[in-house]
Structures are given as structure tokens and as C-alpha cells.
Write an enzyme that holds these catalytic residues in place. Sequence first.
Site, short mmCIF file in Angstrom:
data_model
loop_
_atom_site.label_atom_id
_atom_site.label_comp_id
_atom_site.label_asym_id
_atom_site.label_seq_id
_atom_site.Cartn_x
_atom_site.Cartn_y
_atom_site.Cartn_z
N GLU A 259 0.88 -1.17 0.00
CA GLU A 259 0.00 0.00 0.00
C GLU A 259 0.91 1.21 0.00
O GLU A 259 1.70 1.40 0.93
CB GLU A 259 -0.85 0.02 1.27
N CYS B 75 -1.64 8.98 4.04
CA CYS B 75 -1.71 8.46 2.67
C CYS B 75 -3.01 8.90 2.01
O CYS B 75 -3.12 8.87 0.79
CB CYS B 75 -1.59 6.95 2.68
#
Length: 521
Positions: free
Chosen positions: A265, A302
Site C-alpha cells: 500500500e 496516505c
Amino acid sequence: MELKIGQLIAGTISSKIESCFTAYNPATGEALNPSVPEASVEEVEAAVNVASEAFESFSKTTGTIRASFLEAIANNIDALGDQLLDTAHLETALPLARLTGERGRTTSQLKLFANLVKNGNWKRAIVDGALPERQPLPRPDLRQMQIPLGVVAIFGSSNFPLAFSVAGGDTAAALAAGCPVVFKAHPAHPSTSQLIGEAIVKAGRETGIHAGVFSMVHGFSNQVGSDLVSHPLVKAVAFTGSFKGGKALYDLCVKRNEPIPVYAEMGSVNPVFFLPNAIEKNGEQLAKNFAASIAQGSGQFCTNPGLFVLLNSEKSKKFISDVSEAIAAITLHPMLTKKIADGYHDGIKNQLKLTGAKAVSKINYNAVAPSIVQTTCKHVLDTNSYFDEVFGPSSLAVIADDMEEVKSFIEKMPGQLTATIHASEKEISEVGSLVEKLQHKVGRIVFNSFPTGVEVCNAMVHGGPFPASTDSRSTSVGTTSIYRFVRPVCYQGFPDELLPDELKKANPLHLMRLENDDYKR
Ligand code: NAP
């Protein structure tokens, strides 16, 4: 008492010291004690070997035992009290309130997985009974369920020292699935990692889990992580961090003799689309809320909205200036590491160079200024570089001439974790056509809210097409993240006594199963 720090291998701290590194206080730049030994090749080898030995017994533990292990980890983390929060605060400069919230998220995440595995429904049992009379050929009895993969190597990121670190979502999911974990601690918060690692080891002892089920190695150089993912007994990798790190580990794994799944990720730009009537109706408040989302955690998420798209109008220009004004008034805390602060400055400089706008200067150690840079959609479409993540409190305003240009933008946009649309009721039909395109580019679409703040639940998707992640079919947050660490096995023509309980004819565990095309208990 000074914390003893080192590789945690099968429940003991390895005494070997070849080279050391230190973490730094992000607020002052001071080196922190104790210094941290870096794992040797032999220590990485030992951690993976013992994890592989533990797999046999751990993969067979019942859901109830794994649930009590996960709950014990959560309780031991809570029992660390202020020592954990103070240590994490020193190593990350994240405010104590934020760390307290993150600790709660981490322990609830562990408990959520405990709850999930208490019964075996998550194993998705499927039964296709024998059809001996079927023409032209009979069908044998076929039964499928999910089983754990084996040893998982996990890498956490610096910006979530608890929730995406040692006992974070990846570890919770892997342990819940029945996979031993070897964790590569992030060098920016080694003492926090050690405290959590010990809480996991203690929980393992309390619940009778094999000591090899959890090990943790420290490393400042990339060598430790590279050795770990290259080990032939590692069966899957979970990574949370930068694109550069995730892609490097993915590329290493591609070169292995035995290919394995790599769930990386990585960063994301998380575009936000403001439709004209949404700005017209509620522009001032929207600008304040948007600025708060950009600056949250000094932009070190993020899911930080690093780019926003609006149609060319006077109202849009006013909105951009309202966002700039609101963000300038927000107090930011220092960036997590010097590397991240430098990366932020370089990213902004690059955006400024390309748009010809004014530079933002560095204030002091690891401190940064928020930044809104403005450009046109045409310019972005010509220079793909704007799609690079600038990790920090910034967002790029992109002005489009019309909705057709916005749609071209979406078509060109690389994969993202999230996309957000702000629209009024009047604009619903426009939203539909955007969503049609966006759903193929992102893992989560947010309507009239902001992407920061990721709920940990069953329906969450935290992932997305490359480059947001290396496997768009999975999520790294929420209970379905467990499916990254299992694989389906089909048992054909088996006598009942040889089948796992999940698949036996009488369904003794009372699971919800897909039986001959119908879901039943
Ligand atoms: P990072 O520098 O990539 O570090 C993450 C981990 O990967 C560290 O343990 C790091 O160890 C290791 N690593 C990095 N490059 C490596 C390489 N080439 N070989 C072996 N190991 C390597 O990331 P970060 O700076 O901590 O975190 C910030 C980034 O994470 C941002 O881009 C943010 O968007 C992203 N992030 C993504 C998510 C998500 O869910 N998608 C969540 C949070 C953060 P070393 O430090 O030793 O290299």
C-alpha cells in the site's frame, strides 16, 4: 529503567550487535537513546526459520485461541499506558491526543479481527454436493475453504507508529488468518516498536501460542528488509509506505525463485472534485473543512487530499484563496523524519518550478509551511508529474475549462486510494458520470466529505489500482484484509471424517456456507 532494544526472535531479544543506528526526535533533531542494533542476515534467517516452524501448530489453532491471542495483544498494549504514548510522542512528535486515538484504533482493530475469527464464517466454506446421476458425467463432491498461506513479512510506515506498525492492521489480519509474522520495524520509531513487539510476545505466552509466531527485526539500511522478503520460507509480504519502498520490495519479490504475493500500500494523491454548485452554496465553510483535511497530521496521511479539481470561475478562484487562507492559519506539528521533510520541500519545489509560482521556504528542523499551488487541467494533462504524491500539508489546485476536461483528467489519472466528489443535489447527474469513470481508478469514492480518516470495518477498502497498491484486488484495512493471507483449497470426493469441521456434511460449526448455490447455515 532503560528499554532493552534488539531483534525479538521467538520471544527473546537477540544479544548480537554488529552495527547500530539511532532514531531522532523530530521536534529537535536530537539523537534518541537507546541506540538500536541492526539485524544481521543470520538474525533475519533465524526469525523466518522459527516462524516457519511455528506455522504448523499456529495454522491449526482454533478461532477461539487466535481470538484470545489478539485480545491479549490489545490488552497488553493498553497496559503499556503512558510509557507507550510518551515514547511514541518522542519518536514521532505526533500530538499525544492523536497517539491516544491511534492506540484506540489499533486495539479496536485487534478486537475486530478477534471477533471475526471466533467463528469460521470468514473462511467462506463452499459445498457443491455430489451429483451421481448427472448426465453426461456425474459430479463428484467438492468442498472449498480458505487456509493460511504461511510466514508473512510485514513493513509498517512511519506516519502511523501504532495503527500501521508492529501490531497494526497487517499484523492483526495475518495473525487472525493463522500466519506467523516477521515484522521489519520502522527505523523512525524503534522504541515504540520494541514496546509493542514485547506486548505481542507476552500475549503469545499468556495464550500458549508458539514463540515463533511473532518476531521483529530492526534495520536502518534497506538490506534487512531485502533479506527478509527474499527468504524462501516467506510466503507473502505486506507493506505500507512510500511508492519507492513498496515498488523496490515488489521488484525484489518478482526476482525470487518462488513468486509470492506482495501487498504494498503506497502513496496516493487522492483527488477531490468540487462541482460548481457545491462551491456556490457553501464555499466558505467547505474551504475551511478542506483546509483542515489537508493539514491534518501535518498532511502526513496516505489519504491526504493532494490535488483538487474545479471548473474555471470567479467563485472557484475565491474558493482557492479561502483554502490558502484557512490552511495558513493552522498550526502544524513537525514532520516525522528529516527524509519526509526534505521530500516535501523537493516535491513542492518541483510543483512550483513547473507552474512558475513563488517558493515556500523551510522554517526550522522538520517544520514545513503549508502550500497550495495552482495550475490548469491542460497543464496537468501535459505533465504527468503532478500526479506524484507530495507527502505533507499541500494540495494542488487544478482548474478545468469544462466537465469534458475533468473526465479526460480522470481517464489519465493513475490509480489512487481515494477520490472525493463535492456536489449539490442539483449536480447528481454529473456525479453519476464521474463515478462511472472514477470507480475504475480508486479503492474508495467519498461523497460530500473528505478522504482523511479511514474507518476500520467490514466494508472498508483501503487500496486501489497501481500505483496506489501493487494488488488492486485487496484492501489493507478492514476485516476483508484477511483474504490477503489465505488461499482457497478444494477437497474433492473426501469421506466426511477426513474433511475439516468447516466442511463436514452436518455443518457442526453452524457456519454460513454456500451450499449448492444457496447460502445456508
Ligand atoms: P518508507 O520510507 O517507504 O518506509 C516504510 C518501510 O519500508 C520502512 O520500514 C522502510 O525501511 C522500508 N523500506 C523503504 N524502502 C525500502 C527498500 N528499498 N528496501 C527495503 N525496505 C524499504 O515510508 P514512510 O516514509 O515511513 O511513510 C510515508 C509514506 O507511506 C507516504 O508515501 C505515505 O503515503 C505512505 N503511506 C501509505 C499508506 C497506505 O495505506 N497506502 C499508509 C500510511 C502511509 P527503511 O526506512 O529502513 O528504508
